[in-house]
Design an enzyme around this catalytic site. Sequence first.
Site, PDB file in Angstrom:
ATOM      1  CG  ASP A 107      31.586  49.358  48.902  1.00 25.93           C
ATOM      2  OD1 ASP A 107      30.616  48.711  48.461  1.00 25.93           O
ATOM      3  OD2 ASP A 107      32.117  49.115  50.002  1.00 25.93           O
ATOM      4  CG  ASP A 156      30.918  49.634  54.150  1.00 24.12           C
ATOM      5  OD1 ASP A 156      31.631  49.206  53.227  1.00 24.12           O
ATOM      6  OD2 ASP A 156      31.266  49.659  55.345  1.00 24.12           O
ATOM      7  CG  ASP A 161      35.485  50.893  53.691  1.00 25.47           C
ATOM      8  OD1 ASP A 161      34.233  50.991  53.671  1.00 25.47           O
ATOM      9  OD2 ASP A 161      36.208  51.183  52.723  1.00 25.47           O
ATOM     10  CG  ASN A 205      34.781  47.463  51.918  1.00 21.52           C
ATOM     11  OD1 ASN A 205      34.125  48.291  52.547  1.00 21.52           O
ATOM     12  ND2 ASN A 205      35.748  47.807  51.089  1.00 21.52           N
ATOM     13  CG  ASP A 246      29.305  69.782  39.793  1.00 19.92           C
ATOM     14  OD1 ASP A 246      28.354  69.712  40.578  1.00 19.92           O
ATOM     15  OD2 ASP A 246      30.364  70.381  40.049  1.00 19.92           O
ATOM     16  CG  ASP A 276      27.809  64.220  39.307  1.00 19.17           C
ATOM     17  OD1 ASP A 276      28.011  65.234  38.612  1.00 19.17           O
ATOM     18  OD2 ASP A 276      27.151  64.234  40.360  1.00 19.17           O
ATOM     19  CG  HIS A 327      24.831  65.863  45.931  1.00 19.78           C
ATOM     20  ND1 HIS A 327      24.135  65.985  44.746  1.00 19.78           N
ATOM     21  CD2 HIS A 327      25.950  66.611  45.788  1.00 19.78           C
ATOM     22  CE1 HIS A 327      24.812  66.777  43.927  1.00 19.78           C
ATOM     23  NE2 HIS A 327      25.913  67.172  44.524  1.00 19.78           N
ATOM     24  CG  ASP A 328      25.155  70.094  46.441  1.00 24.13           C
ATOM     25  OD1 ASP A 328      26.010  69.599  47.195  1.00 24.13           O
ATOM     26  OD2 ASP A 328      25.366  70.355  45.249  1.00 24.13           O
ATOM     27  CD  GLU A 334      24.858  71.792  40.386  1.00 27.78           C
ATOM     28  OE1 GLU A 334      24.552  71.851  41.587  1.00 27.78           O
ATOM     29  OE2 GLU A 334      26.022  71.598  39.992  1.00 27.78           O
TER      30      GLU A 334
END
Length: 538
Positions: A29, A21, A25, A23, A199, A98, A315-316, A241
């Site tokens: 990003d 990150d 928040d 910035n 995907d 992706d 990520h899954d 995938e």
Amino acid sequence: MVKKWWHSSVVYQIYPRSFNDSNGDGIGDLKGIIEKLDYLKNLGIDVIWLSPVFKSPNDDNGYDISDYEDIMDEFGTLEDMELLLKEANNRGIKILMDLVANHTSDEHKWFIESRKSKDNAYRDYYIWRDPVDGHEPNDLGSTFSGSAWEWDEATGQYYLHLFSKKQPDLNWENPIVREEVWKSMNFWIDKGIGGFRMDVIELLGKIPDEKIISNGPMLHEYIREMNRNSFGDKDLLTVGECWGATPEIAKMYSNPDGSELSMVFQFEHIGLDQIPGKDKWDLQPLNLIDLKNVFHKWQTCFHDDGWNSLFWNNHDTPRIVSRWGNDKVYKIESAKMLATLLHGLKGTPYIYQGEELGMANIKFKDINQYKDIETLNMYKDRLNKGYKHEDIMESIYAKGRDNARTPMQWSDEIDGGFTTGTPWIEVNPNFTEINAKEQVSNPNSIYNYYKKLIEIRKNNEVIVYGDFEMLLPEDKNIFAYVRTLKDSKIVVVCNFYENEVEYNIPKEYEEKKEVLISNYGLSLTGRLRPFEAIMYRV
């Protein structure tokens, strides 16, 4: 086989929301990724697979796209994306976008128009059906629990959503839809991307009325049409995938004639620790013989007629050191063993962010600390079915997608140095001992072990193109194999568990050893220590 640049490449997957990150928040990003490109260059990777950064309301963490040609506000701007492409290219790193083309967000302009009326010009962009006897058209289920059909009061029909109800499925039988997808792909190709990760691509040929979801009869024709209209005449990396891929199907996708894709992700090994016939939340211990059989099949099925991908996690899926290693006593040894096993195989390796540090699964105490829609829906569904809270949580600890989505651990500073704000999901508290700052400077770290494995792959063509032979196929503790290309042979020996074991490798693979890498030092003694791994040339 015609040699391709991506045969010897190593890909690094970034989940942007959790990477860095810039910035404050609390959300990763694009500028944050730019800040860390030198870290990745130092690791030695060639390609970044960027999980979706398109405009999205974030119902499913970016896999619900509302505009294919713009960037999610949380991640930055289109100019930031162009700068990332430039800065990555300056370091010799390509970017994979992706592509989520099975469905959009329900906030995409196409769907907003589609649901206005049955005769709207965009109606046929999606899959609408009349009720049957006052109910859903059939009993298709959503991956995220419940029915795959959602009632739309305004027009008196159901629409199909194989995932969240905010992710309506596109109608790939409509040629205009396909043309819209090609247009968006070419938009990014023209900006200089290195390819696409695609995907759930096996769902594009679905015939929902016949309950055919994966590998429909028109699937490969759609992919060949995509190829002809976008990336086919460019030297790009494309990976699909494919949860239901068999070797025969994978050869169609990755045919060297270039008519479809570069390679696929197949997931046969990923399902080995779930009870057969059940879903991923129903757990069973991994049987190493089963794992060896699956890897043997996928290592030997391709000759000059296809290409494989290699991965432990994404990520899954859960963190591999927690799943099949030991993230407590032997976290360093088991992380290095699993890396050695994978990176000696034939195919293109994928590293998921933090894997190179040995990042581990998370155990949140409260279900409300979890963010993933699949996890939260499953929790409610199983509670309603009478499962015990404690048993559901054990499944989540093992298989929940948020295991992979906690923020990257950059340092031992607050929140792992990921953000100066409040992170969107809590950081794993083990960041004080597992972090990039400590590992980059430590020559014995997991990070530097991965770096060495990447160097070995790039300097040894036998690892890229050599034949595969499984050694000790019936051994219940040792995963060992040999790679052979002409006169070059490299042997990999891994103790998959925490008990010391004896081993007997065939004599021809034991003489005149040149050790390339080992997680315990540079000698084999006839016994393998807990999670010991060694790669050597004979």
